[in-house]
Design an enzyme around this catalytic site. Structure first.
Site, mmCIF file in Angstrom:
data_model
loop_
_atom_site.group_PDB
_atom_site.id
_atom_site.type_symbol
_atom_site.label_atom_id
_atom_site.label_comp_id
_atom_site.label_asym_id
_atom_site.label_seq_id
_atom_site.Cartn_x
_atom_site.Cartn_y
_atom_site.Cartn_z
ATOM 1 N N THR A 1 0.963 -1.383 -0.003
ATOM 2 C CA THR A 1 -0.040 0.307 0.019
ATOM 3 C C THR A 1 1.123 1.419 -0.373
ATOM 4 O O THR A 1 0.103 2.514 -0.221
ATOM 5 C CB THR A 1 -0.918 -0.200 1.360
ATOM 6 O OG1 THR A 1 -2.160 -1.173 1.413
ATOM 7 C CG2 THR A 1 -2.048 0.755 1.210
ATOM 8 N N ASP B 1 1.206 -7.116 5.448
ATOM 9 C CA ASP B 1 0.480 -8.875 5.380
ATOM 10 C C ASP B 1 1.563 -9.295 6.108
ATOM 11 O O ASP B 1 1.212 -10.431 7.063
ATOM 12 C CB ASP B 1 -0.071 -8.850 4.494
ATOM 13 C CG ASP B 1 -1.099 -7.852 3.814
ATOM 14 O OD1 ASP B 1 -2.403 -7.063 4.969
ATOM 15 O OD2 ASP B 1 -2.527 -8.226 4.069
HETATM 16 N N1 ASP Z 1 -2.287 -6.259 1.162
HETATM 17 C C1 ASP Z 1 -1.106 -5.525 1.277
HETATM 18 C C2 ASP Z 1 0.015 -6.202 1.389
HETATM 19 O O1 ASP Z 1 0.055 -6.654 2.560
HETATM 20 C C3 ASP Z 1 -1.414 -4.133 2.351
HETATM 21 C C4 ASP Z 1 -0.396 -3.621 2.473
HETATM 22 O O2 ASP Z 1 0.485 -2.973 2.295
HETATM 23 O O3 ASP Z 1 0.249 -3.239 4.518
HETATM 24 O O4 ASP Z 1 1.153 -5.713 0.353
#
Ligand code: ASP
Length: 342
Positions: free
Chosen positions: A14, A91
């Site tokens: 993100t 994640d």
């Molecule tokens: N789904 C994203 C990832 O882990 C969440 C984030 O960036 O914190 O890549």
């Protein structure tokens, strides 16, 4: 005094998203425009270079091959920079930080993971502060030596040892914690380093990257009512070399003869079984209750206060080394290799 230099590596997640000016959609940030997007970076008395993955990934797509690529990238640039910042989705960040801590043997420079809950291009983003402070920590030196020569995660005003972290919230800015280890630093007006908690490996030895991983491993989480059939099927999977057994409380499991027998048969057949608690803090003590000592008797290894994330990556790395005997793997699992266990 020579300026510090930091290499910023963008893997995805993100943090590296901005809103497209025309469509308003979130899209990966062009790292060539890093200084235009975050003008604060120009104020640093540091040399900052960046390297972006050709195809940024959501960290749910992370895998050991990419961990090795990251480690090789750090090794190739090791002599040119004082520290490294890895931008990564939150994640699986705890897995990647644990993995990199094991993969990079004799690390003597900071490797700081960070990311964010909101994209860097949004008004309330947590990404800018996370990124700016992570860079500051990666370049921080005292008497010419790095202050944090280890793999760490910086998130929401706190620095944590990477292989002690767990992602604890899917939406709070404070997304990580190390329930069994103190923070390495807290950032307020000043960055206060907890020097006693920071690891100082034997500097002067050459950085070494471990390249072999085994994915013939898995988690087996206990729950009341777990069936013998399910339990045995998991343990007897073809090719399986290691299991992290997620137990109750201080490392306890049902005191059922079938469970003990199934574990004994699997362990006698060279399966490595590590006991990790399902609790988010505290440690496994297989000698405390009868429901733990039956595991000890059949050769289950106590993971003590290791996190599940560190346990699985440590197991993958040790089992990936084909020169190590099963006995040697078990012996290494009980050692504190990178500050992952008390
Ligand atoms: N789904 C994203 C990832 O882990 C969440 C984030 O960036 O914190 O890549």
């Amino acid at each position: 005094m020579k300026k510090s230099s930091v290499l910023l590596i963008y893997t995805g997640g993100t943090i590296g998203m901005i809103h497209d000016a025309e469509t308003g959609e979130l899209k990966p940030f062009n790292f060539n425009q890093l200084f235009a997007e975050i003008p604060e970076l120009k104020k640093f008395e540091m040399d900052i270079d960046s390297y972006a993955f050709e195809t940024p990934i959501d960290s749910s797509n992370m895998n050991p091959k990419i961990w090795v690529e990251l480690a090789n990238l750090i090794q190739a640039n090791y002599d040119c920079y004082d520290g490294f910042v890895i931008l990564h989705g939150s994640d699986t960040m705890a897995y990647s930080a644990s993995a990199l801590s094991f993969i990079l043997e004799n690390l003597g420079k900071p490797v700081i993971f960070t990311g964010s809950q909101l994209p860097i291009g949004t008004i309330r983003t947590d990404g800018k502060e996370n990124l700016i402070t992570a860079i500051e920590i990666a370049g921080a030196k005292e008497n010419g030596k790095p202050i944090v020569p280890e793999v760490a995660i910086y998130f929401e005003y706190a620095l944590y040892r990477g292989n002690r972290t767990k992602k604890i919230s899917a939406e709070n800015f404070e997304a990580f914690d190390t329930p069994n280890y103190p923070k390495l630093a807290e950032a307020g007006v000043h960055i206060k380093y907890n020097r006693a908690a920071i690891r100082h490996p034997n500097l002067g030895t050459k950085l070494h990257v471990f390249e072999s991983w085994s994915n013939e491993v898995g988690f087996l989480k206990l729950f009341p009512g777990i069936s013998e059939n399910f339990f045995r099927n998991v343990l007897s999977q073809k090719g399986l070399k290691g299991i992290i057994l997620e137990t109750y409380g201080s490392g306890n499991a049902p005191h059922e003869p079938w469970l003990q027998n199934a574990l004994k048969e699997a362990i006698d057949n060279s399966l490595v079984v590590v006991n990790v608690t399902q609790c988010s803090s505290g440690k496994v003590d297989q000698r405390k209750y009868e429901t733990g000592s039956h595991l000890e008797k059949v050769g289950v290894i106590s993971g003590k206060d290791i996190t599940a994330e560190a346990a699985i990556t440590k197991l993958m790395l040790l089992l990936g080394d084909e020169l190590l005997s099963v006995e040697h793997v078990k012996e290494q699992l009980q050692q504190n290799l990178r500050g992952e266990v008390s």
